[in-house]
Motif scaffolding. Structure first.
Motif, short mmCIF file in Angstrom:
data_model
loop_
_atom_site.label_atom_id
_atom_site.label_comp_id
_atom_site.label_asym_id
_atom_site.label_seq_id
_atom_site.Cartn_x
_atom_site.Cartn_y
_atom_site.Cartn_z
N VAL B 108 0.83 -1.21 0.00
CA VAL B 108 0.00 0.00 0.00
C VAL B 108 0.87 1.27 0.00
O VAL B 108 0.56 2.24 -0.69
N ALA B 109 1.97 1.24 0.75
CA ALA B 109 2.80 2.45 0.86
C ALA B 109 3.32 2.92 -0.50
O ALA B 109 3.16 4.09 -0.84
N PRO B 110 3.94 2.05 -1.32
CA PRO B 110 4.38 2.55 -2.62
C PRO B 110 3.22 2.95 -3.53
O PRO B 110 3.35 3.90 -4.31
N ALA B 111 2.08 2.25 -3.41
CA ALA B 111 0.94 2.63 -4.24
C ALA B 111 0.52 4.06 -3.95
O ALA B 111 0.25 4.85 -4.87
N MET B 112 0.48 4.42 -2.65
CA MET B 112 0.12 5.79 -2.28
C MET B 112 1.19 6.77 -2.72
O MET B 112 0.91 7.86 -3.22
N GLU B 113 2.43 6.36 -2.51
CA GLU B 113 3.57 7.24 -2.71
C GLU B 113 3.71 7.68 -4.16
O GLU B 113 4.01 8.83 -4.46
N TYR B 114 3.50 6.73 -5.08
CA TYR B 114 3.79 7.03 -6.47
C TYR B 114 2.56 7.46 -7.26
O TYR B 114 2.57 7.46 -8.48
N LEU B 127 3.49 -0.76 -7.19
CA LEU B 127 2.78 -1.51 -6.15
C LEU B 127 3.65 -2.66 -5.62
O LEU B 127 3.64 -2.98 -4.45
#
Lengths: 343, 156, 116
Positions: B108-114, B127
């Motif tokens: 979830v963190a990279p999905a939000m981040e990028y 993701l």
């Protein structure tokens, strides 16, 4: 008149004044011990910008504009803009230049770029080139995290030697002065470092990697100019942090009997935050770290005669995620500028 | 023969690295281990509670495992979205990363981040940046283990 | 009793992972990969299954449980489909978790913004 060449690395100058300096920082830096010295403190990391990259660019632009405003100058009189940041392809420095439209010397030296900019700017001015140079550097905690480490919301534990990339920018307006008057703050010498790599590979410990580079440049500077470290009120390294300062001191003691640098050594990264309370582990880092600590705090200390002479030694680790994933050790560099206040 | 470009360290450099190793602040081993134990333990306890809930509704322990995993991944995703899960891991270290909630955080963190880099090349591609290695080697290891078992016993 | 052992075993697995992270020059990603592979190995020889019966979520919630799920999924699929099960079994068993993570990831990307 003109640049005095003291060695391939070191040059001295007689006419380069720092007419003004400005620093803009993020909220965490604004809660640190140097808060009262910064010109502007953002209330949030992004300050309503759409991304951390845009925020970093804005941080730099604000510092540059403030440095000009303080002495009533405008962009049209700036001959060169010199500086850099940490992001790939220097997208903070370069994209900021899209707006100001002045000739740009963009440089990459990681966190060492601020002293490099001051040194190169001084060299150019004293050499009869540009009359006025705006030198600056910036970094942003969030943009550096996402480029070098992990997404913001990804949990991970920081190691005790990890640095905290600062959200900060600093800019100095350099100009040619025919004669130095009492109260002028001037760049008196610069020593450009060489790349030093003593085999450190841990990306979570920049102190150990960079300390030999800092020591090498300081020693080169003192040798070239025939000075003792006590010539300076303080020697401020860029972002060696708590551990790095101890390591430079230890290297000095090993080098020569009687070398005791501990009284004079200090560090911008260690000064920017309250190490015990702000959970930054080893201290601050990033190009904006030495840029903001000099442009905010040290410049004012010189103006108010708290210090007469300081040596600013910005330190940089010249590695990339690619190089360390391929198992390469971390090459480092340090550049030094001597800054004095004329009486 | 070392790797191309690998540097030979002089005695001075080796001595320096030894000195730095001694001066470097140590990781708080015991404290990290204790917090990892409690943070990880508590997360598993929550998981056990969820599994118990499903078992109360007529599932066997085995049947309840899969829905429990989904619920825990949901909890991890929600806490990540709210910006809390990174704090769990900051304190708990592997106690926060090793449970499936940490796996959820890693996706979830990279999905939000990028998100600013776009839905396709940002969210879609990133993701799996952190979770990818786990899936890749988990699947590869399971295949090898299954194959070996099949060759030996004839039923994996 | 499972509640007690879920806490203890889950906690201990995390302690082992933490010690590996702290004592060796590895990143968290290395440790997670190691544990998922270990879960598959111990699952393959039947040991992890015993731990699951004993500690419940204490063994299934940590990442080795994911490796175990992949291997036991293969085992069941091979019984039904033969060799093809080696390829289909793992992901079938883990489908719920992976799909949930993908969907939650997408949803979170649309709803939330990273904090600081």
């Amino acid at each position: 008149m003109g640049v005095h060449r003291r060695s391939a690395a070191s040059y001295t100058f007689d006419h380069v004044g720092i007419r003004s300096a400005a620093a803009v920082v993020g909220p965490k830096e604004g809660h640190g011990p140097l808060a009262s010295y910064f010109d502007r403190i953002w209330t949030s990391e992004l300050n309503n910008h759409v991304s951390s990259e845009v925020a970093e660019r804005a941080l730099l632009t604000e510092a540059q504009s403030l440095a000009l405003d303080k002495v009533g100058e405008n962009w049209a009189h700036v001959d060169w803009v010199v500086g850099g940041d940490l992001l790939d392809q220097l997208i903070a420095t370069d994209f900021a230049a899209r707006e100001h439209q002045r000739p740009l010397i963009g440089m990459f030296a990681a966190c060492a770029v601020f002293a490099e900019s001051l040194g190169l700017g001084a060299l150019a001015i004293e050499g009869g080139g540009p009359k006025m140079v705006l030198a600056g550097a910036c970094s942003h905690h969030l943009s550096a995290e996402r480029q070098f480490r992990y997404p913001i919301e990804l949990g991970y534990q920081r190691t005790p030697t990890a640095g905290w990339t600062s959200t900060a920018a600093g800019a100095c307006l350099l100009s040619y002065l025919d004669a130095m008057n009492s109260g002028d703050v001037a760049i008196e010498a610069a020593t450009f470092g060489r790349v030093v790599d003593w085999g450190s590979k841990n990306p979570n410990d920049m102190s150990t990697a960079m300390a030999p580079a800092a020591f090498d440049t300081i020693k080169q500077h003192l040798d070239d100019l025939g000075r003792d470290i006590t010539y300076y009120d303080q020697v401020y390294t860029g972002d060696l942090g708590v551990l790095g300062v101890k390591l430079v001191d230890a290297l000095a003691q090993k080098e020569k009997e009687g070398f005791n640098w501990s009284e004079r050594l200090n560090d911008c990264g260690r000064s920017l935050y309250d190490i015990d309370k702000q959970d930054v582990h080893n201290g601050g880092s990033g190009p904006g770290c030495s840029a903001s600590v000099f442009s905010g705090f040290l410049y004012r200390q010189l103006q108010t005669q708290q210090f007469q002479r300081i040596l600013l030694v910005s330190t940089g680790a010249l590695f990339s995620p690619t190089s360390y994933q391929q198992g390469e050790s971390i090459p480092c560099i340090a550049h030094a500028v001597a800054i004095v206040r004329h009486n | 023969m070392g790797k191309e470009g690998a540097r030979q360290l002089t005695q001075e450099m080796q001595d320096y690295q030894t000195m730095a190793n001694q001066m470097r602040p140590k990781k708080p081993l015991l404290k990290n281990a204790v917090t990892a134990f409690f943070v990880g333990g508590i997360i598993c306890e929550v998981g056990q509670g969820v599994q118990w809930f499903f078992m109360q509704h007529g599932m066997t322990a085995k049947e309840a495992t899969s829905p429990t995993t989904v619920v825990m991944i949901g909890v991890g995703a929600l806490l990540t979205g709210l910006g809390w899960y990174d704090r769990v891991v900051k304190r708990g270290g592997m106690g926060g990363s090793l449970p499936i909630t940490g796996f959820s955080n890693a996706m979830v963190a990279p999905a939000m981040e990028y998100r600013p880099e776009g839905l396709i090349l940002g969210v879609g591609a990133k993701l799996f940046t952190v979770a990818g290695p786990v899936l890749t080697y988990g699947l590869a290891a399971a295949f090898v283990v299954g194959l070996v078992r099949y060759l030996i016993t004839g039923v994996a | 009793m499972t509640f007690l052992w879920a806490f203890v075993i889950g906690g201990l697995l995390c302690v082992m992972a933490q010690l590996i992270l702290d004592l060796f020059p590895v990143t968290p990603a290395h440790v997670l990969v190691l544990f998922v592979v270990l879960g598959a190995l111990f699952g393959g020889v039947g040991l992890y299954g015993k731990l699951v019966n004993f500690a419940g979520a204490g063994a299934t919630v940590p990442l080795p449980g994911f490796g175990y799920t992949l291997v036991s999924g293969i085992g069941e699929a091979v019984k039904i489909k033969g060799v093809l099960g080696l390829l289909t079994g793992g992901l079938t068993a883990a489908a719920g978790g992976i799909k949930a993570a993908v969907l939650f990831g997408l949803a979170a990307a649309l709803i939330f913004k990273p904090k600081t």
